[in-house]
Write an enzyme that holds these catalytic residues in place. Structure first.
Site, PDB file in Angstrom:
ATOM      1  CB  THR A 193      51.863  18.309  28.452  1.00 29.41           C
ATOM      2  OG1 THR A 193      52.689  19.467  28.251  1.00 29.41           O
ATOM      3  CG2 THR A 193      51.855  17.999  29.943  1.00 29.41           C
TER       4      THR A 193
ATOM      5  CE1 TYR B 283      48.247  21.030  31.296  1.00 29.81           C
ATOM      6  CE2 TYR B 283      50.440  21.672  30.565  1.00 29.81           C
ATOM      7  CZ  TYR B 283      49.230  21.066  30.315  1.00 29.81           C
ATOM      8  OH  TYR B 283      48.980  20.480  29.099  1.00 29.81           O
TER       9      TYR B 283
END
Length: 333
Positions: free
Chosen positions: A118, A142
């Site tokens: 990501t 995250y």
């Protein structure tokens, strides 16, 4: 000879679209998923094996049964806010789950993995558009859980010869143009589905988080990439590793930024209906702009997005969400 790819998290949004691309290219697809956040009806492009990344016996059984040639790893928790509230859950599932997966790969002699990473690993970027050599300083658990996996992958290559391609997504959006799969999250937090919810649901109002950023209209700029373009990048990465390519990391985006309000206006243009909305406060940690440089992916993988113009993204998403309403209505009867 048919090659087999084990797809963890293949019952989720991006994973299911990639399964479709893999199958269409001639790969034998096996979906490994615990279905905690995936969907049984998204497993359309290969066989399903229900198992958990944190259970070594499940992983060993899947590798023994299917003898995959490569792994495409999507299985992860992916809500930024939830990661702040429950960091342990993210480090256990995303990071330790990948360690268990890599241990099973090493035991089974599987030496190729595509990793769904990501742009959140970069945190607040130092420059725009974002290149792969920027410092990685995540600002939430995250992003950190994904960065830890990138480091673990490097170590497992040294120890076990497992080559990896790390694909750092920007904003996945849209749906399969044929309507076979699309975006389904519970809860839904992504902008385009929420805009469409505002069009289709008279009781829903979109909240725009901040209109005072230093951008052309005061709202955040993001890089929206069609999920089928993402799937094509994963297929090219799989072929790259299958032909002996070395481990590497690639940003996946369009290089074009679109503001929140431009997305809202595009949804209104495509649907011909207004998106009810209000302006709320900024969310903590929201950078003003995140836009990818995908030059490296084009140069090394031969990948270039072809379906990611905003209208195409929204048209496919709108068709999918109208179909979802019909599905829910039929289920409720």
């Amino acid at each position: 000879m048919t090659r087999t790819v084990l797809v963890t998290g293949g019952a989720g949004y991006v994973g299911s679209h990639c399964c479709k691309a893999f199958r269409d290219a001639g790969w034998n697809v096996v979906v490994f998923d615990n279905f905690s956040r995936g969907w049984h009806d998204f497993v359309q492009f290969g066989e399903a094996f229900e198992g958990d990344l944190l259970n070594a016996d499940d992983l060993d059984a899947a590798f023994a049964k299917y003898k995959p040639d490569a792994v495409a790893h999507f299985a992860a928790l992916a809500y930024v806010g939830e990661s702040v509230e429950k960091p342990g859950m993210y480090y256990e599932n995303n990071t330790m789950g990948t360690v268990r997966l890599l241990d099973a790969m090493a035991k089974a002699g599987v030496d190729k993995i595509i990793f769904s990473s990501t742009c959140a690993t970069y945190g607040v970027p130092e420059k725009m558009p974002m290149t792969e050599d920027l410092p990685q300083n995540p600002i939430n658990p995250y992003g950190m859980s994904k960065l830890f996996v990138e480091k673990v992958l490097d170590d497992y290559e040294v120890a076990h010869g497992i080559r990896s391609v790390k694909l750092r997504y920007f904003n996945a959006a849209g749906a399969s143009p044929d309507g076979e799969v699309g975006e389904r999250h519970e809860p839904e937090t992504h902008l385009i589905p929420l805009c469409i919810e505002g069009v289709l649901n008279d009781t829903f109002k979109l909240t725009v988080f901040g209109d005072d950023f230093d951008t052309r209209d005061g709202t955040c700029i993001r890089d929206y990439i069609h999920v089928m373009d993402l799937a094509d990048a994963h297929l090219k990465a799989l072929d790259y590793l299958d032909k002996g390519g070395k481990s590497d990391a690639f940003n996946l985006g369009t290089g074009t930024g679109t503001t929140v309000m431009e997305i809202v206006q595009a949804v209104e243009r495509v649907t011909g209906k207004p998106v009810p909305r209000s302006i709320g406060p900024r969310r903590a940690g929201d950078p003003p702009a995140l836009v990818a440089s995908a030059e490296k992916a084009e140069r090394i993988l031969g990948w270039k997005p072809t379906q990611s113009d905003v209208n195409s993204v929204i048209e496919t998403a709108y068709a999918w969400h109208k179909k979802e309403i019909a599905r829910k209505a039929a289920t409720a009867e």
